[in-house]
Design a protein around this motif. Structure first.
Motif, PDB file in Angstrom:
ATOM      1  N   LEU A 150      -1.333  -4.494   2.825  1.00  0.00           N
ATOM      2  CA  LEU A 150      -0.930  -4.636   1.424  1.00  0.00           C
ATOM      3  C   LEU A 150      -1.124  -3.321   0.669  1.00  0.00           C
ATOM      4  O   LEU A 150      -0.251  -2.891  -0.087  1.00  0.00           O
ATOM      5  CB  LEU A 150      -1.732  -5.753   0.747  1.00  0.00           C
ATOM      6  N   VAL A 151      -2.250  -2.667   0.904  1.00  0.00           N
ATOM      7  CA  VAL A 151      -2.537  -1.386   0.254  1.00  0.00           C
ATOM      8  C   VAL A 151      -1.493  -0.349   0.656  1.00  0.00           C
ATOM      9  O   VAL A 151      -0.979   0.405  -0.179  1.00  0.00           O
ATOM     10  CB  VAL A 151      -3.972  -0.910   0.603  1.00  0.00           C
ATOM     11  N   HIS A 152      -1.139  -0.315   1.948  1.00  0.00           N
ATOM     12  CA  HIS A 152      -0.126   0.633   2.422  1.00  0.00           C
ATOM     13  C   HIS A 152       1.227   0.348   1.773  1.00  0.00           C
ATOM     14  O   HIS A 152       1.947   1.283   1.405  1.00  0.00           O
ATOM     15  CB  HIS A 152      -0.003   0.591   3.949  1.00  0.00           C
ATOM     16  N   SER A 153       1.573  -0.924   1.636  1.00  0.00           N
ATOM     17  CA  SER A 153       2.872  -1.246   1.035  1.00  0.00           C
ATOM     18  C   SER A 153       2.885  -0.874  -0.444  1.00  0.00           C
ATOM     19  O   SER A 153       3.904  -0.392  -0.952  1.00  0.00           O
ATOM     20  CB  SER A 153       3.211  -2.711   1.260  1.00  0.00           C
ATOM     21  N   GLU A 154       1.758  -1.051  -1.145  1.00  0.00           N
ATOM     22  CA  GLU A 154       1.663  -0.620  -2.548  1.00  0.00           C
ATOM     23  C   GLU A 154       1.819   0.901  -2.634  1.00  0.00           C
ATOM     24  O   GLU A 154       2.475   1.417  -3.532  1.00  0.00           O
ATOM     25  CB  GLU A 154       0.315  -1.035  -3.154  1.00  0.00           C
ATOM     26  N   GLY A 155       1.207   1.607  -1.688  1.00  0.00           N
ATOM     27  CA  GLY A 155       1.326   3.062  -1.653  1.00  0.00           C
ATOM     28  C   GLY A 155       2.761   3.503  -1.419  1.00  0.00           C
ATOM     29  O   GLY A 155       3.243   4.447  -2.058  1.00  0.00           O
ATOM     30  N   GLU A 156       3.464   2.811  -0.520  1.00  0.00           N
ATOM     31  CA  GLU A 156       4.869   3.135  -0.263  1.00  0.00           C
ATOM     32  C   GLU A 156       5.712   2.909  -1.509  1.00  0.00           C
ATOM     33  O   GLU A 156       6.598   3.699  -1.823  1.00  0.00           O
ATOM     34  CB  GLU A 156       5.430   2.286   0.878  1.00  0.00           C
ATOM     35  N   SER A 157       5.435   1.828  -2.229  1.00  0.00           N
ATOM     36  CA  SER A 157       6.173   1.550  -3.468  1.00  0.00           C
ATOM     37  C   SER A 157       5.959   2.666  -4.484  1.00  0.00           C
ATOM     38  O   SER A 157       6.898   3.074  -5.179  1.00  0.00           O
ATOM     39  CB  SER A 157       5.734   0.216  -4.074  1.00  0.00           C
ATOM     40  N   ILE A 200       2.681  12.785  -4.194  1.00  0.00           N
ATOM     41  CA  ILE A 200       2.641  11.974  -2.968  1.00  0.00           C
ATOM     42  C   ILE A 200       1.309  12.185  -2.239  1.00  0.00           C
ATOM     43  O   ILE A 200       0.740  11.250  -1.682  1.00  0.00           O
ATOM     44  CB  ILE A 200       3.872  12.265  -2.083  1.00  0.00           C
ATOM     45  N   LYS A 201       0.790  13.408  -2.285  1.00  0.00           N
ATOM     46  CA  LYS A 201      -0.522  13.676  -1.687  1.00  0.00           C
ATOM     47  C   LYS A 201      -1.602  12.868  -2.413  1.00  0.00           C
ATOM     48  O   LYS A 201      -2.494  12.294  -1.777  1.00  0.00           O
ATOM     49  CB  LYS A 201      -0.827  15.176  -1.763  1.00  0.00           C
ATOM     50  N   ASP A 202      -1.499  12.785  -3.753  1.00  0.00           N
ATOM     51  CA  ASP A 202      -2.448  11.972  -4.527  1.00  0.00           C
ATOM     52  C   ASP A 202      -2.367  10.507  -4.121  1.00  0.00           C
ATOM     53  O   ASP A 202      -3.398   9.833  -3.972  1.00  0.00           O
ATOM     54  CB  ASP A 202      -2.172  12.107  -6.031  1.00  0.00           C
ATOM     55  N   VAL A 203      -1.143   9.994  -3.947  1.00  0.00           N
ATOM     56  CA  VAL A 203      -0.963   8.604  -3.527  1.00  0.00           C
ATOM     57  C   VAL A 203      -1.620   8.382  -2.168  1.00  0.00           C
ATOM     58  O   VAL A 203      -2.336   7.397  -1.958  1.00  0.00           O
ATOM     59  CB  VAL A 203       0.544   8.234  -3.472  1.00  0.00           C
TER      60      VAL A 203
END
Length: 185
Positions: A116-123, A168-171
């Motif tokens: 879920l965290v990875h998908s939020e990051g992708e968004s 993107i690096k911050d994300v």
């Protein structure tokens, strides 16, 4: 003109990263946090109010939250809001105090939350890339209007790409930190 577009893009990208940070506070880790229930809304005399406006929420220990409604008749409404939420938690009521015990996360649940965290990051990354695209399109429009030169437009695109890479690096850092927090037992 280009500096305004660049500053606007940079500000919007920073907001996207901050929004991701805010959204990830709602993801439950092994520790109790008042941020878990910040988004809950309680029916207060016919209107939906944030939980924090009708009750005090405190962390009593590492695995439990204590919610104390300011009015005795609000206890049932707060319980109902907790049960109806997507948290999957059961409130325990003793008089006017509501306790929420957070069970330890299983390995499987930790992995689901990591996904879920990875998908939020992708968004968040997609939102940042859309901001970059909008800024580049504005520069192309200025080029068509002959308001800027092709060199200015290329230089601008390079600068916007650098800002995008930083965002993107911050994300990635935010997602990695949350993942480590989730996987810590």
């Amino acid at each position: 003109m280009l500096n305004e577009i660049k500053k606007d893009a940079q500000a919007r990208m920073a907001k996207s990263v901050e929004s991701l940070r805010h959204d990830l506070t709602k993801v439950r880790t092994g520790r109790a946090s008042t941020a878990l229930v910040d988004h809950l809304r309680v029916n207060y005399y016919g209107s939906d109010m944030p939980l924090t406006q009708v009750a005090s929420v405190t962390v009593s220990d590492a695995r439990s939250l204590t919610i104390t409604p300011w009015e005795k008749q609000m206890v049932a409404a707060v319980e109902k809001a907790i049960l109806a939420s997507d948290l999957g938690l059961t409130p325990n009521t003793a008089g006017t105090t509501i306790r929420i015990n957070l069970p330890a996360l299983t390995e499987e649940r930790r992995r689901e939350l990591t996904k879920l965290v990875h998908s939020e990051g992708e968004s968040a990354k997609v939102a940042i890339r859309n901001i970059r695209r909008d800024a580049n399109q504005q520069a192309k429009d200025l080029l068509k209007e002959k308001a800027i030169s092709e060199d200015d437009e290329r230089r601008f695109e390079t600068e916007v790409q650098k800002i995008t890479d930083d965002a993107i690096k911050d994300v990635d850092e935010v997602v990695k930190a949350k993942e480590q927090e989730l996987m810590a037992v």
